[in-house]
Design a protein around this motif. Structure first.
Motif, PDB file in Angstrom:
ATOM      1  N   THR A  64      40.469  49.321  39.602  1.00  0.00           N
ATOM      2  CA  THR A  64      40.964  50.249  38.576  1.00  0.00           C
ATOM      3  C   THR A  64      39.820  50.785  37.729  1.00  0.00           C
ATOM      4  O   THR A  64      39.152  50.021  37.025  1.00  0.00           O
ATOM      5  CB  THR A  64      41.986  49.540  37.660  1.00  0.00           C
TER       6      THR A  64
ATOM      7  N   GLU B 292      41.079  43.439  40.719  1.00  0.00           N
ATOM      8  CA  GLU B 292      42.026  42.328  40.917  1.00  0.00           C
ATOM      9  C   GLU B 292      42.132  42.022  42.400  1.00  0.00           C
ATOM     10  O   GLU B 292      42.163  42.937  43.229  1.00  0.00           O
ATOM     11  CB  GLU B 292      43.407  42.712  40.386  1.00  0.00           C
TER      12      GLU B 292
ATOM     13  N   LYS C 298      38.271  47.332  36.195  1.00  0.00           N
ATOM     14  CA  LYS C 298      38.909  46.064  36.512  1.00  0.00           C
ATOM     15  C   LYS C 298      39.084  45.928  38.022  1.00  0.00           C
ATOM     16  O   LYS C 298      39.435  46.893  38.697  1.00  0.00           O
ATOM     17  CB  LYS C 298      40.268  46.023  35.804  1.00  0.00           C
TER      18      LYS C 298
ATOM     19  N   THR D  25      37.130  40.459  38.035  1.00  0.00           N
ATOM     20  CA  THR D  25      36.068  41.344  37.535  1.00  0.00           C
ATOM     21  C   THR D  25      34.823  40.565  37.114  1.00  0.00           C
ATOM     22  O   THR D  25      33.703  40.989  37.370  1.00  0.00           O
ATOM     23  CB  THR D  25      36.597  42.170  36.331  1.00  0.00           C
TER      24      THR D  25
ATOM     25  N   ARG E 150      34.771  34.266  44.214  1.00  0.00           N
ATOM     26  CA  ARG E 150      35.523  35.319  44.903  1.00  0.00           C
ATOM     27  C   ARG E 150      35.683  34.947  46.376  1.00  0.00           C
ATOM     28  O   ARG E 150      36.724  35.186  46.977  1.00  0.00           O
ATOM     29  CB  ARG E 150      34.783  36.665  44.784  1.00  0.00           C
TER      30      ARG E 150
ATOM     31  N   THR F  65      44.713  38.049  41.027  1.00  0.00           N
ATOM     32  CA  THR F  65      43.791  37.402  40.079  1.00  0.00           C
ATOM     33  C   THR F  65      42.739  38.418  39.629  1.00  0.00           C
ATOM     34  O   THR F  65      42.197  39.155  40.468  1.00  0.00           O
ATOM     35  CB  THR F  65      43.066  36.217  40.765  1.00  0.00           C
ATOM     36  N   ASP F  66      42.468  38.441  38.347  1.00  0.00           N
ATOM     37  CA  ASP F  66      41.414  39.319  37.834  1.00  0.00           C
ATOM     38  C   ASP F  66      40.051  38.696  38.205  1.00  0.00           C
ATOM     39  O   ASP F  66      39.691  37.629  37.699  1.00  0.00           O
ATOM     40  CB  ASP F  66      41.548  39.451  36.310  1.00  0.00           C
TER      41      ASP F  66
END
Lengths: 345, 247
Positions: B9, B63, B61, B70, B77, B67-68
């Motif tokens: 985003t 996701e 951002k 960022t 990750r 889950t965020d």
């Protein structure tokens, strides 16, 4: 679930969800048993044949005790620490100062030296995250040199005369017997370090360390917590090296910064690393060879030895730069080959 | 409707005065193969670096699976199920081919009840799948470019990803190798059920393999849609071929 489980060819350890396999491979034990046997017999032979060489044996056993942790630090951080003798100073001065000023015995000072190594290791470990390549090398090169200056500025370290009157670790009336016991003590310490290093280099941590050594960004992307591994690889060896400083202090009953902190001592450490070659046993060999060369030069070349020693080291470095002395052995025993860990930065 | 796996985003990334990624937003759904296209310097690899965590975002951002991520480091990750390959292969050159994959198998997921031996056995499976089993005892530095691409793929798969980010997999390969690589990726996608975000310069590859294509130009998203829609998009034609000139 069982913590320890024996399987056909391995022992399985389980601890808080983490599983380790320890392969039991007796067919690979023979060279280790022979090596350890030779090392245990040597002090006894020297005791009866030529006791003055016991001191050389002790020095030769202690040098790998510094080089082995340096190797772990080098692989696990992916960075070359040019000042490992800083931690020798930390351990030695901690033991010496606590013994002299507070009358603490070697048992307590051992814990204190290890704790001091842990603390200083933790303090300086962020360097492994913040600096890389030549910057890390320069920063670590400066650490022992700064410490050396500090020992001249503050009287508590007794400048170039160093600390004296540190209680001995072993103190029987018979000097030669003491030397023999010190030789076994140093050998035991070295074998403990050798075992730790050897086991680590065959473990899951070695794989993560090697991945960091080769490309830490990629390792990070593959799930390796590089900060944790790098800090552990810096702090753990720092503690190990500090303990060697503790041993020096209680072995000689004295500890001087001018002996351990300058670059000449560092050079011996790195020569043992390069001349020995790859692998834990190679470093042990390198330690004894470098110490023996130094002692022979002092004995036969007198005042020229400080000049000849680096020249000979340089020559050996050029000759053995690829595989080290141990490479000659590996040519005939290729199964002992271990992965090559190189420094990329 | 498939579940949203990755949601990017309004992501921005600048290097000094150059804005490499300029307010890009898109979503990827489970099971998709999404192509990411654009001319040189469009910001494709930078975007992949932002998603994988190699580079921090300036704003925006990201996701992943709800889950965020960022501000998560790359290793976290990866453990969530995000793996990648590199445009210029980056193996661990000093390690054996098999050991390269063991790193992924051992560290790329939850380590509970997984020893080095378990991970080594698992790595052999991935070596077989990509066709590198015969090279298992060869150092990675001795592999050819094609084999390195396969190694990277196997290493990423060993982390058992939900989403795999492929960065120009066929770049530098000859047509036969490229064809093999594309077939392998399609097979792997079906076999493991992974979602793919695929950067590619070779448009023909994505036209065939991708179900949806996103086009970047100067860091901005200029088009998104099916390969056919994107191929007809005037902005995309202009970005790739320049303005139409009457002669």
């Amino acid at each position: 679930m069982k913590v320890i489980e024996w399987e056909r060819d391995r022992i399985v350890f389980r601890f808080f969800g983490v599983k380790w396999d320890w392969a039991i491979e007796p067919r690979y034990w023979r060279p280790h048993i022979i090596g350890i046997g030779i090392l245990f017999v040597t002090p006894i032979v020297l005791y009866f044949v030529y006791p003055p060489l016991l001191a050389t044996f002790i020095e030769g056993s202690l040098l790998p005790c510094i080089v082995l942790p340096v190797i772990l630090m080098l692989i696990g951080t992916g960075r070359f620490n040019f000042g490992p003798q800083f931690f020798v100073g930390v351990g030695g001065f901690t033991a010496g100062l606590l013994s002299i000023h507070f009358g603490l015995g070697p048992g307590i000072t051992l814990l204190a030296a290890a704790a001091a190594g842990l603390l200083t290791g933790l303090i300086f470990s962020p360097l492994t995250l913040l600096a890389g390549g030549i910057y890390f090398a320069l920063l670590t090169l400066l650490l022992p040199l700064i410490f050396l200056e500090i020992t001249f500025v503050f009287d508590i370290f007794k400048g170039d005369t160093g600390l004296s009157g540190i209680p001995f670790l072993i103190n029987f009336p018979n000097f030669t017997l003491n030397q023999l016991l010190y030789a076994f003590f140093a050998l035991a310490l070295m074998l403990i370090y050798l075992t730790i290093t050897d086991r680590l280099l065959r473990s899951r941590y070695a794989l993560q360390m090697a991945a960091i050594n080769d490309d830490e960004e990629v390792a990070n992307g593959l799930g390796v917590n590089i900060s944790r591994i790098k800090i552990a690889s810096f702090v753990g060896p720092a503690v190990m090296i500090s303990i060697v400083g503790w041993f020096y202090a209680h072995y000689f009953g004295a500890f001087s910064s001018i002996t351990y902190l300058p670059m000449t001592f560092m050079m011996k450490v790195f020569m043992a690393l390069v001349i020995g070659g790859r692998g834990a046993w190679a470093i042990v060999l390198g330690g004894y060879v470098v110490t023996l060369i130094e002692v022979l030069l002092i004995r036969f070349a007198g005042n020229l030895s400080p000049i000849l020693f680096p020249i000979i080291m340089l020559a050996l470095l050029l000759i053995f730069r690829e595989e080290g002395l141990f490479g000659l052995y590996r040519k005939r025993h290729y199964r002992d080959y271990k992965p090559h860990f190189k420094i990329t930065k | 409707m498939a579940k949203e796996l990755l949601k990017v985003t309004d992501v921005y990334k600048s290097f000094g005065g150059l804005t490499a990624v300029n307010g890009v937003s898109f979503s990827i759904y489970e099971g998709e193969t999404v192509g990411l296209m654009g001319p040189n310097g469009a910001g494709k690899t930078t975007l992949i670096n932002l998603i994988s965590g190699t580079l921090p975002v300036d704003s925006g951002k990201i996701e992943f699976a709800g889950t965020d991520i960022t501000n998560l480091p790359p290793w976290k990750r990866c453990k969530l199920g995000l793996a990648r390959t590199y445009q210029i292969p980056r193996p661990f050159p000093g390690l054996l081919t098999s050991a390269n994959i063991v790193v992924g198998a051992l560290c790329g997921k939850d380590m509970t009840e997984r020893s080095l031996m378990d991970a080594s056995a698992e790595a052999m499976h991935y070596l077989e799948i990509v066709g590198l089993f015969h090279k298992r005892n060869v150092k990675a530095e001795e592999l050819s470019l094609y084999e390195l691409r396969l190694l990277e793929l196997a290493r990423a798969l060993a982390t058992t990803p939900k989403l795999i980010l492929l960065d120009e997999v066929v770049a530098g390969l000859n047509p036969a190798e490229a064809d093999e690589a594309v077939k392998l990726i399609e097979r792997i996608k079906d076999y493991f059920g992974v979602t793919v975000l695929w950067i590619e310069h070779v448009m023909a590859v994505l036209m065939k393999a991708a179900s949806r294509v996103i086009v970047l130009h100067y860091g901005q998203k200029i088009a998104e849609g099916s390969p056919q829609e994107v191929a007809r998009n005037p902005q995309v034609i202009e970005a790739y071929l320049g303005e139409e000139v009457n002669v």
